[in-house]
Each structure stands twice: as structure tokens, then as C-alpha cells.
Design an enzyme around this catalytic site. Sequence first.
Site, PDB file in Angstrom:
ATOM      1  CE  LYS A   1      35.210 -88.686  -9.538  1.00  0.00           C
ATOM      2  NZ  LYS A   1      35.161 -89.462 -11.073  1.00  0.00           N
ATOM      3  CB  ILE A   2      29.902 -83.972 -11.026  1.00  0.00           C
ATOM      4  CG1 ILE A   2      30.971 -83.503 -10.405  1.00  0.00           C
ATOM      5  CG2 ILE A   2      28.630 -82.815 -11.485  1.00  0.00           C
ATOM      6  CD1 ILE A   2      31.753 -82.738 -10.830  1.00  0.00           C
TER       7      ILE A   2
ATOM      8  CG  ASP B   1      27.162 -92.589 -17.935  1.00  0.00           C
ATOM      9  OD1 ASP B   1      28.009 -93.347 -17.882  1.00  0.00           O
ATOM     10  OD2 ASP B   1      27.917 -91.313 -17.075  1.00  0.00           O
TER      11      ASP B   1
ATOM     12  CB  CYS C   1      29.693 -86.975 -20.594  1.00  0.00           C
ATOM     13  SG  CYS C   1      29.169 -85.470 -21.350  1.00  0.00           S
ATOM     14  N   PRO C   2      32.801 -86.888 -19.086  1.00  0.00           N
ATOM     15  CG  PRO C   2      33.920 -88.166 -19.590  1.00  0.00           C
ATOM     16  CD  PRO C   2      32.469 -87.886 -19.422  1.00  0.00           C
TER      17      PRO C   2
ATOM     18  CB  THR D   1      28.438 -77.116 -14.834  1.00  0.00           C
ATOM     19  OG1 THR D   1      27.655 -78.632 -14.761  1.00  0.00           O
ATOM     20  CG2 THR D   1      27.333 -76.132 -14.779  1.00  0.00           C
ATOM     21  CB  SER D   2      30.432 -81.384 -18.473  1.00  0.00           C
ATOM     22  OG  SER D   2      30.147 -81.215 -19.974  1.00  0.00           O
ATOM     23  NE  ARG D   3      37.342 -79.762 -19.162  1.00  0.00           N
ATOM     24  CZ  ARG D   3      36.870 -79.703 -17.636  1.00  0.00           C
ATOM     25  NH1 ARG D   3      35.296 -78.827 -16.901  1.00  0.00           N
ATOM     26  NH2 ARG D   3      38.216 -79.792 -16.648  1.00  0.00           N
TER      27      ARG D   3
ATOM     28  CD  GLU E   1      36.366 -72.896 -19.892  1.00  0.00           C
ATOM     29  OE1 GLU E   1      35.486 -72.626 -19.506  1.00  0.00           O
ATOM     30  OE2 GLU E   1      36.867 -73.415 -18.839  1.00  0.00           O
TER      31      GLU E   1
ATOM     32  CG  HIS F   1      35.819 -72.918 -15.464  1.00  0.00           C
ATOM     33  ND1 HIS F   1      35.713 -74.464 -16.716  1.00  0.00           N
ATOM     34  CD2 HIS F   1      35.472 -74.957 -14.736  1.00  0.00           C
ATOM     35  CE1 HIS F   1      35.837 -75.377 -16.766  1.00  0.00           C
ATOM     36  NE2 HIS F   1      35.839 -75.754 -15.347  1.00  0.00           N
TER      37      HIS F   1
HETATM   38  P1  NAI Z   1      33.454 -89.109 -13.949  1.00  0.00           P
HETATM   39  O1  NAI Z   1      34.451 -89.531 -14.232  1.00  0.00           O
HETATM   40  O2  NAI Z   1      32.955 -89.147 -12.301  1.00  0.00           O
HETATM   41  O3  NAI Z   1      31.575 -89.053 -14.316  1.00  0.00           O
HETATM   42  C1  NAI Z   1      31.789 -89.277 -15.750  1.00  0.00           C
HETATM   43  C2  NAI Z   1      30.776 -89.496 -16.118  1.00  0.00           C
HETATM   44  O4  NAI Z   1      30.042 -89.140 -17.984  1.00  0.00           O
HETATM   45  C3  NAI Z   1      30.852 -91.333 -16.487  1.00  0.00           C
HETATM   46  O5  NAI Z   1      29.836 -91.890 -15.965  1.00  0.00           O
HETATM   47  C4  NAI Z   1      30.831 -92.043 -17.560  1.00  0.00           C
HETATM   48  O6  NAI Z   1      30.690 -93.124 -18.197  1.00  0.00           O
HETATM   49  C5  NAI Z   1      29.759 -90.659 -18.564  1.00  0.00           C
HETATM   50  N1  NAI Z   1      30.104 -90.455 -19.532  1.00  0.00           N
HETATM   51  C6  NAI Z   1      31.450 -90.366 -20.130  1.00  0.00           C
HETATM   52  N2  NAI Z   1      30.881 -90.871 -21.585  1.00  0.00           N
HETATM   53  C7  NAI Z   1      29.683 -90.689 -21.827  1.00  0.00           C
HETATM   54  C8  NAI Z   1      28.916 -90.052 -22.882  1.00  0.00           C
HETATM   55  N3  NAI Z   1      29.596 -90.293 -24.117  1.00  0.00           N
HETATM   56  N4  NAI Z   1      27.177 -89.813 -22.737  1.00  0.00           N
HETATM   57  C9  NAI Z   1      27.024 -89.817 -21.374  1.00  0.00           C
HETATM   58  N5  NAI Z   1      27.273 -90.131 -20.669  1.00  0.00           N
HETATM   59  C10 NAI Z   1      28.705 -90.373 -20.368  1.00  0.00           C
HETATM   60  O7  NAI Z   1      33.287 -87.878 -13.551  1.00  0.00           O
HETATM   61  P2  NAI Z   1      32.765 -86.601 -12.726  1.00  0.00           P
HETATM   62  O8  NAI Z   1      33.631 -85.657 -11.165  1.00  0.00           O
HETATM   63  O9  NAI Z   1      31.414 -86.640 -12.364  1.00  0.00           O
HETATM   64  O10 NAI Z   1      33.290 -85.047 -13.818  1.00  0.00           O
HETATM   65  C11 NAI Z   1      32.453 -84.891 -15.153  1.00  0.00           C
HETATM   66  C12 NAI Z   1      32.612 -83.724 -15.671  1.00  0.00           C
HETATM   67  O11 NAI Z   1      32.266 -82.506 -15.616  1.00  0.00           O
HETATM   68  C13 NAI Z   1      34.498 -83.123 -15.843  1.00  0.00           C
HETATM   69  O12 NAI Z   1      34.254 -84.172 -17.030  1.00  0.00           O
HETATM   70  C14 NAI Z   1      34.351 -82.120 -16.192  1.00  0.00           C
HETATM   71  O13 NAI Z   1      34.459 -82.520 -17.218  1.00  0.00           O
HETATM   72  C15 NAI Z   1      33.302 -81.997 -15.590  1.00  0.00           C
HETATM   73  N6  NAI Z   1      33.757 -80.810 -14.654  1.00  0.00           N
HETATM   74  C16 NAI Z   1      33.534 -79.473 -14.188  1.00  0.00           C
HETATM   75  C17 NAI Z   1      33.814 -78.868 -13.170  1.00  0.00           C
HETATM   76  C18 NAI Z   1      33.350 -76.937 -13.232  1.00  0.00           C
HETATM   77  O14 NAI Z   1      34.013 -76.527 -12.267  1.00  0.00           O
HETATM   78  N7  NAI Z   1      32.291 -76.510 -14.606  1.00  0.00           N
HETATM   79  C19 NAI Z   1      34.681 -79.495 -12.604  1.00  0.00           C
HETATM   80  C20 NAI Z   1      35.058 -80.572 -11.889  1.00  0.00           C
HETATM   81  C21 NAI Z   1      34.968 -81.607 -13.081  1.00  0.00           C
END
Ligand code: NAI
Length: 351
Positions: A161-162, A181, A212-213, A239-241, A273, A305
Site C-alpha cells: 500500500k505505501i 517485491d 517492506c515489513p 520509513t519501514s522498520r 528506537e 517514527h
Molecule cells: P503492505 O503489507 O501493504 O506492503 C508490504 C509489501 O512488502 C508487500 O507488497 C510485500 O509483498 C512486500 N514484501 C514482503 N517481504 C518483502 C521482501 N523481502 N522484499 C521486498 N518486498 C517485500 O504494507 P504497507 O502498509 O505498505 O506498510 C509497509 C511497512 O511500512 C509496514 O510493514 C511497516 O513496517 C511500515 N510502516 C511504517 C510507518 C511509519 O510511521 N514509519 C507506519 C506504517 C507502516
Amino acid sequence: MKIAVYSAKPYEKPFLDAANTPPRDADGRPTHDLIYLDAPLSAATVDLARGCPAVSIFVGDDASAPVLRALHAGGTRLLALRSAGFNHVDVEEADRLGITVLRVPAYSPHAVAEHAVGLMLTLNRKFHRAFNRVREQNFSLDGLMGFDLHGKTAGVIGTGKIGEVVCKILTGFGCRVLASDPVKNAACVSMGVEYVALEGLYARSDIITLHCPLTPATKHLVSAAALAAMKPGVMLINTSRGAVVDTRALIAALKKGHRGGVGSVGLDVYEEEGDLFFKDLSAEVIQDDVFVRLLTFPNVLITAHQGFFTREACAAIATTTINNASDFERDMVNEANRVGAKLIASVPVNH
Ligand code: NAI
């Protein structure tokens, strides 16, 4: 239902209160009895939730196995995450104990995507340095030169999504966008994003942004070897983890400077963090030497964060959290929000 809300910050209470107001029960009480706790959930604070069927936590809280066992012993049966990420929860232990874990899978991908791009623009055009200079009546441009984003190659790791929104914004800037991905996103393909192997993405990208997560497969995905495979001078955005990046390896790559190292780094997350972010430590001596070293680089920009931190995202988080609790109470859990073995199994482990 009584809900112990850990790590409750003043800025999120109005959103939770607003989400908790309608509909009231027959006696005019809000839907749930929200017990706001400043403290994060941990072994030391778990007793505060005794007698609460539901507990709500944020990303810095500790929902490890011993804490979950203590929650369960105190009568808690629902863990309502106010986040999408669930890497801080021992999901297997929660399953074993019969604690339902519900999250907010999507609140505003735009909030995080726009923050990631904001970090790119700030690092590139050095707004943060220019702001301070101009306030000191220093109107020199020395050291402020950036580059055109137009025509540059951006690598997006994780196009969920992001990542999809990031691809859209960067395409709008005129960047060539590469992606990695295990699951291709059709919307990204249709906007011209080119899926490539990680090695190709590292070798070709001027900017790399992580979406990615955090999973066992992505822990330290950005390792010393990965950093060495990137273009000299690359801009890296996370901005992921935090733990997706090996911070010590990142510092080593930054220290190379103009000798082929990383050019600039924007971080909204950091491996350790939990001990730092979301707190005012301005009068404290920070003990984390790795973090303090990161702060010394002129080409590193860190935010604590705050990618999710927009009005729209906070309202959506609050609404989904309250709805998750209400659904649980009515035994009508929204399966799309459940964090369990099925979700873990669906997270790709290869990259
Ligand atoms: P999402 O689940 O919609 O997308 C994650 C994508 O990463 C999926 O398409 C998945 O197939 C892909 N992925 C999984 N393993 C992978 C790998 N080894 N290599 C490449 N891609 C891979 O999640 P969304 O909503 O896009 O969020 C992504 C991450 O952003 C979250 O997991 C969270 O850690 C982080 N996040 C950070 C925030 C912040 O405030 N900084 C707030 C919200 C989320």
C-alpha cells in the site's frame, strides 16, 4: 468493554475519544471504557491491565511471550494494535493463549509515503540546513547544492500500500522507478514501474526507499554486502522498520563518505528506537552510542517514527481500533484485521 490503552499520547486521545463516542449504549455511556496509560506495555507495567478484557498497544510496546502470559492471567483476551506492523507481538504465543490480536492494516498509506518523499526532498535540497542558515542571516549557498529528481532512478523495496503511493509520487516527479517485491503490484506495473532483482535495484538506483515489513527475511536486508552493492552516493530512505537496516553497517558505509559510500540517509525508524522514540529525552544523556554516532553525520536526517502522524491517519487508526474492539465484543471479528498464523504464513519470506 474495559480497554487499557498503553502508550496513550495526548495527541491521540481526542481521536480515540471521538471514535468511541457514537453509538452510546442505553445508559448514554461511550461504547468502551478507555483507560489511558502513559506507560508502554512491558513486564513492569502489565499489571495495570489486570481485569481489562482488552488492551491496546502501539509500536514501542512489548508484547513478548512473558508479557502476553501475564496479560492472559489478568483476564485480557484482545490485543488491539494501533498500528499496521506487528513485529513487536509474539503472535504464536498469542495464538496459543487464545488472545485475539487485531491490527489496523491500512490507515493512510499517503501519510507514510509523503513522509518518505519529504525526507528525500529535504535531504536533497537541504531545507533543514537552509532554514537554520537563513535565520542566522547566513544567505550563502555553499554546501546546499542538490540534484534534479527528474530523470533519476529510484528503487522501491516493497510495493504494497505505501510503496505503491511512493511509486506514484516518484513517477510524477519524472523518476524512473524500479521495484523489488516477491508479489508484483498490478497498479505499479501499469504506471511503468519495472520489477527487477534486488541486485539490479541496488546497482541502478540513485535513491532507494524501503517499504517492506520487518520479517525474518527482511531483518538486516540492508547489510554491509547490500550497501556495498549500491551505487556510490546513493540516497537511502527507511520509513519501514529499523531492523530492516543493519545500522552498524550503515555507519561504516556513511564513514566512507566520498570514497564510494552512501551519499545520504533519511530514517524515520531505528533498530533500537524503543528506548528513544516517542519520549522527550532532551535533558538526558543518551546511552545508545550507535544512535548518537548516526546523529553526527551532516548527511543523515532522522525523524522519530512520525511517518504515520497525520490527522487523517490518526483518525483512521482510532476508528479502526475502536471498531476492532466492538467487533470482538460482538464476536464478529473483522478477519482482514486479524494477526495470526494465517497472516504470518502469507508474509513472503523470499526476496
Ligand atoms: P503492505 O503489507 O501493504 O506492503 C508490504 C509489501 O512488502 C508487500 O507488497 C510485500 O509483498 C512486500 N514484501 C514482503 N517481504 C518483502 C521482501 N523481502 N522484499 C521486498 N518486498 C517485500 O504494507 P504497507 O502498509 O505498505 O506498510 C509497509 C511497512 O511500512 C509496514 O510493514 C511497516 O513496517 C511500515 N510502516 C511504517 C510507518 C511509519 O510511521 N514509519 C507506519 C506504517 C507502516
